[in-house]
Design a protein around this motif. Sequence first.
Motif, PDB file in Angstrom:
ATOM      1  N   GLY A 133       0.112 -10.854   8.006  1.00 44.41           N
ATOM      2  CA  GLY A 133       0.333 -10.687   9.437  1.00 44.41           C
ATOM      3  C   GLY A 133       0.545  -9.275   9.904  1.00 44.41           C
ATOM      4  N   ALA A 134       0.305  -8.296   9.023  1.00 46.52           N
ATOM      5  CA  ALA A 134       0.360  -6.886   9.412  1.00 46.52           C
ATOM      6  C   ALA A 134      -1.043  -6.423   9.793  1.00 46.52           C
ATOM      7  N   PRO A 135      -1.160  -5.256  10.404  1.00 51.20           N
ATOM      8  CA  PRO A 135      -2.500  -4.758  10.748  1.00 51.20           C
ATOM      9  C   PRO A 135      -3.308  -4.427   9.497  1.00 51.20           C
ATOM     10  N   LYS A 136      -4.616  -4.414   9.643  1.00 47.96           N
ATOM     11  CA  LYS A 136      -5.483  -3.923   8.576  1.00 47.96           C
ATOM     12  C   LYS A 136      -5.272  -2.423   8.432  1.00 47.96           C
ATOM     13  N   GLY A 137      -5.441  -1.921   7.219  1.00 47.59           N
ATOM     14  CA  GLY A 137      -5.360  -0.485   7.008  1.00 47.59           C
ATOM     15  C   GLY A 137      -4.042   0.024   6.477  1.00 47.59           C
ATOM     16  N   VAL A 138      -3.169  -0.886   6.036  1.00 57.13           N
ATOM     17  CA  VAL A 138      -1.905  -0.443   5.454  1.00 57.13           C
ATOM     18  C   VAL A 138      -1.525  -1.360   4.296  1.00 57.13           C
ATOM     19  N   GLY A 139      -0.960  -0.764   3.274  1.00 60.08           N
ATOM     20  CA  GLY A 139      -0.502  -1.504   2.101  1.00 60.08           C
ATOM     21  C   GLY A 139       0.411  -0.601   1.303  1.00 60.08           C
ATOM     22  N   ALA A 140       0.595  -0.936   0.037  1.00 60.83           N
ATOM     23  CA  ALA A 140       1.491  -0.123  -0.788  1.00 60.83           C
ATOM     24  C   ALA A 140       1.136  -0.286  -2.261  1.00 60.83           C
ATOM     25  N   LEU A 141       1.470   0.736  -3.016  1.00 58.23           N
ATOM     26  CA  LEU A 141       1.477   0.661  -4.473  1.00 58.23           C
ATOM     27  C   LEU A 141       2.921   0.866  -4.894  1.00 58.23           C
ATOM     28  N   VAL A 142       3.472  -0.107  -5.594  1.00 64.59           N
ATOM     29  CA  VAL A 142       4.859  -0.019  -6.034  1.00 64.59           C
ATOM     30  C   VAL A 142       4.866   0.212  -7.540  1.00 64.59           C
ATOM     31  N   THR A 143       5.631   1.191  -7.980  1.00 60.11           N
ATOM     32  CA  THR A 143       5.662   1.535  -9.396  1.00 60.11           C
ATOM     33  C   THR A 143       7.075   1.372  -9.950  1.00 60.11           C
ATOM     34  N   ARG A 144       7.144   1.157 -11.251  1.00 62.31           N
ATOM     35  CA  ARG A 144       8.452   0.949 -11.897  1.00 62.31           C
ATOM     36  C   ARG A 144       8.701   2.038 -12.941  1.00 62.31           C
ATOM     37  N   ARG A 145       9.842   2.646 -12.835  1.00 61.19           N
ATOM     38  CA  ARG A 145      10.239   3.584 -13.887  1.00 61.19           C
ATOM     39  C   ARG A 145      10.622   2.821 -15.153  1.00 61.19           C
ATOM     40  N   ARG A 146      10.328   3.393 -16.282  1.00 58.78           N
ATOM     41  CA  ARG A 146      10.833   2.874 -17.549  1.00 58.78           C
ATOM     42  C   ARG A 146      11.950   3.823 -17.977  1.00 58.78           C
ATOM     43  N   GLY A 147      13.155   3.442 -17.629  1.00 60.57           N
ATOM     44  CA  GLY A 147      14.269   4.359 -17.835  1.00 60.57           C
ATOM     45  C   GLY A 147      14.102   5.544 -16.902  1.00 60.57           C
ATOM     46  N   TRP A 148      13.958   6.740 -17.479  1.00 57.92           N
ATOM     47  CA  TRP A 148      13.726   7.936 -16.674  1.00 57.92           C
ATOM     48  C   TRP A 148      12.247   8.243 -16.513  1.00 57.92           C
ATOM     49  N   ASP A 149      11.416   7.514 -17.235  1.00 55.95           N
ATOM     50  CA  ASP A 149       9.989   7.823 -17.268  1.00 55.95           C
ATOM     51  C   ASP A 149       9.226   7.116 -16.155  1.00 55.95           C
ATOM     52  N   LYS A 150       8.509   7.886 -15.360  1.00 49.75           N
ATOM     53  CA  LYS A 150       7.628   7.316 -14.354  1.00 49.75           C
ATOM     54  C   LYS A 150       6.316   6.874 -15.003  1.00 49.75           C
ATOM     55  N   VAL A 151       5.608   5.959 -14.336  1.00 49.55           N
ATOM     56  CA  VAL A 151       4.254   5.650 -14.777  1.00 49.55           C
ATOM     57  C   VAL A 151       3.437   6.930 -14.641  1.00 49.55           C
TER      58      VAL A 151
END
Length: 392
Positions: free
Chosen positions: A213-231
Amino acid sequence: MTQKGVDAVVAYLDVAATTRVDPRVAEVVLHWMTEDFGNAGSRTHEFGARAKKAVHEARSFLASTVGARTEEVIFTSGATESNNIALLGLAPHGEQTGRKHIITSAIEHKAVIEPLLHLQDTRGFEVDFLEPGPSGRISTEAVLERMRPDTLLVSLMHVNNETGVIQPVAEVAEKLRGTPTYFHVDAAQGYGKLPLDLTAAIDLISISGHKVGAPKGVGALVTRRRGWDKVPLSPIMFGGGQERKLRPGTLPVALVMGLYEAARRFEQKRERWERDAQAMRERMLTALGITRFRVNGDAGHSVPHILNVTFDGLNAEALIVRLKEQVAIATGSACTSASYTPSHVLTAMGLPTEVATNGLRFSWFPDQVGDFDPQGLAETIARMQPGATPGT
């Protein structure tokens, strides 16, 4: 459905392609376009400060819905861009470490398949495309059987966009916990409708706004740290450094706020939505009982609002044309609807060519079908089937 610009007779049964923007969401978008219209990157005045604060609030909320930290949400133009950033952005790490094996499924959206084919064809990656069998569901065992020491990534969709079958992403995540293999989930169809938690060892989640139900043209990429390490993602675009340098460009504040409002409202109504969507599914199946049809995909592991069926003896494209004054439906993904080739999803499930070519996808939100009665639809289809009694 009785909104301006749409024939009131036509019931919209194609929400897997896109949803109507909630009018209250549209009001929020308009506000951030015409009143609080500042650039979230502007530091020298209140317009920018208000925009920055609003984006932070939206980011924090989206993070909370999947068990992530606020800073782990990257706003994008939608799931396609999120998928590309995740898959292509992880490739340099694979090249540097010699881990160039990827596991995915043959029923993924093209926004996953095409980037992976690109890596395979141009950069020497080896991609295993798992096939699900007639159920349309990838087994966790099949994923584990293909795991190797050089497996960089597993990428599986949350909910299949053509069949509505739910993939066992939570089970796969648990099996991958503690391994060096990253896990990406394309949640375009599942986000908002089913719980999905990054703390369950999912490293990357792609979200699309226009499916809730949001407009077209928007989204997200969500990432998870492993401890202190980013993807270890590398940028695939370059610019002003916004969004942790992974998605440069001026943030579309109005669209971000639309996604926030839509996600917030959907979360509030999820239980009622699920109940009503399931009731609609049961009405559909009961009505279609007067036709000869088969359901494509495991009905026991499916979301309540997507139903893929093939009608005996009927061509899907001809049926869509015949039904266009009653319902808006599709044969599959809107991204490939211009092609008349058999569905790659149904083909990968091992279904006969006639079935894979003529699968129809019905998908609905209860509040977007108006007073639609599936009985009339079923009667029209029954009259078209070979062997039908004239006048019935």
